[in-house]
Scaffold this active site. Structure first.
Site, mmCIF file in Angstrom:
data_model
loop_
_atom_site.group_PDB
_atom_site.id
_atom_site.type_symbol
_atom_site.label_atom_id
_atom_site.label_comp_id
_atom_site.label_asym_id
_atom_site.label_seq_id
_atom_site.Cartn_x
_atom_site.Cartn_y
_atom_site.Cartn_z
ATOM 1 N N ASP A 90 0.862 -1.173 0.000
ATOM 2 C CA ASP A 90 0.000 0.000 0.000
ATOM 3 C C ASP A 90 0.904 1.229 0.000
ATOM 4 O O ASP A 90 1.973 1.215 0.617
ATOM 5 C CB ASP A 90 -0.856 0.051 1.269
ATOM 6 C CG ASP A 90 -2.012 -0.928 1.257
ATOM 7 O OD1 ASP A 90 -2.191 -1.644 0.253
ATOM 8 O OD2 ASP A 90 -2.726 -0.988 2.275
ATOM 9 N N HIS A 147 4.892 -7.532 0.017
ATOM 10 C CA HIS A 147 4.539 -8.813 -0.577
ATOM 11 C C HIS A 147 5.172 -8.946 -1.965
ATOM 12 O O HIS A 147 5.588 -7.965 -2.573
ATOM 13 C CB HIS A 147 3.019 -8.952 -0.655
ATOM 14 C CG HIS A 147 2.355 -9.012 0.690
ATOM 15 N ND1 HIS A 147 1.711 -10.132 1.155
ATOM 16 C CD2 HIS A 147 2.247 -8.080 1.685
ATOM 17 C CE1 HIS A 147 1.231 -9.895 2.361
ATOM 18 N NE2 HIS A 147 1.546 -8.648 2.699
ATOM 19 N N SER A 246 8.532 3.720 5.001
ATOM 20 C CA SER A 246 9.656 3.962 4.113
ATOM 21 C C SER A 246 9.250 3.800 2.657
ATOM 22 O O SER A 246 8.139 4.153 2.270
ATOM 23 C CB SER A 246 10.830 3.052 4.451
ATOM 24 O OG SER A 246 12.001 3.521 3.824
#
Length: 284
Positions: A90, A147, A246
């Site tokens: 995200d 992921h 980050s």
């Protein structure tokens, strides 16, 4: 605050000392304090706890356990067509596009080189020359696990020490070569369509970066060869996480993939959505 001043003030800061302090503070298991901070954070950043596998704020023993929370199964559908790559996080696209020879675009007036990003490894840089890249920024409110964009077998990792400048848009517009200056963990995967790099970039107040196979990144494992192991992760499978926010940078080889039109600067993205399409599979 003026962007230039904001960036200049970061240069003299003791980046690593501050980040170590934040790491310790966010892992303190003092329930009343942790729960107050979490509730305040949820309100301030409008975090959707209904997406979390565990929505009960009172059950998190520390702020970091909340910050690295898992999502409910199915909360982020992952693209399923074989030729498609999934967005790994995200966040919001910082920049994305073609690698111009050995040069990546950071922000207006600022480029940096593949070789610098990859810790000076010229041979590795040639694998991605004239390829494509995507830089995705994770804000404090975002889900902070990373992921796999596609199924890949881990070939090697490279830990590169460096500074810990903020990686928000204001700083990337002001600090030359920021992503090649900050601490980072480079993970190289081999896929049926060629090499794929997933690079975790550290930042100010990022306590640590970690992977599912090796735990927290450190200088002790500056280079690790996994070519003789069989660490294979499937598309959509968790591969790591940030213990605070980050940036992730993805690299692909020349003529290997076509980025989706939605991968453009400042565009919000979500884990699992279409990142791009492998050209080899599309052609086959």
């Amino acid at each position: 605050m003026n962007e230039r001043l904001f960036a200049l003030l970061q240069y003299p800061l003791p980046h690593h000392a501050l980040s170590r302090l934040v790491q310790k503070l966010t892992r303190l298991e003092i329930a009343p304090l942790a729960h107050w901070i979490i509730r305040t954070f949820v309100r301030r950043y409008q975090v959707n706890m209904q997406e979390a596998a565990n929505a009960d704020i009172q059950s998190y023993p520390s702020f970091n356990s909340f910050f690295t929370r898992a999502l409910k199964p199915g909360a982020r559908p992952v693209v399923s067509t074989p030729a498609q790559l999934a967005c790994p996080v995200d966040g919001a696209v910082s920049q994305a596009g073609r690698i111009d020879g050995n040069s990546l675009f950071q922000a207006k007036g600022h480029d940096y080189t593949l070789e610098a990003l990859l810790g000076g490894d010229a041979a590795l840089a040639t694998e991605f020359s004239n390829g494509s890249f995507a830089t995705i920024y994770l804000s404090p409110r975002d889900y902070h696990r990373i992921h796999m964009p596609d199924t890949g077998r881990l070939r090697r990792t490279l830990y590169v020490p460096g500074r810990l400048f903020s990686v928000n848009s204001a700083t990337t517009r002001q600090v030359p070569g920021l992503f090649a200056r900050n601490e980072r963990l480079i993970c190289i995967f081999d896929t049926p369509n060629g090499a794929m790099a997933v690079i975790l970039v550290g930042a100010l107040f990022v306590g640590s970066m970690e992977t599912v196979w090796g735990g927290e990144a450190s200088k002790a494992a500056a280079q690790a060869d996994f070519s003789h192991t069989n660490i294979t992760l499937q598309r959509g499978e968790e591969m790591g996480r940030f213990n605070m926010g980050s940036t992730v940078i993805l690299l692909f080889g020349e003529n290997a993939m076509q980025l989706d039109s939605g991968m453009c600067a400042d565009q919000p993205v979500r884990l699992g959505q279409l990142l791009g399409t492998w050209l080899q599979k599309a052609a086959g």
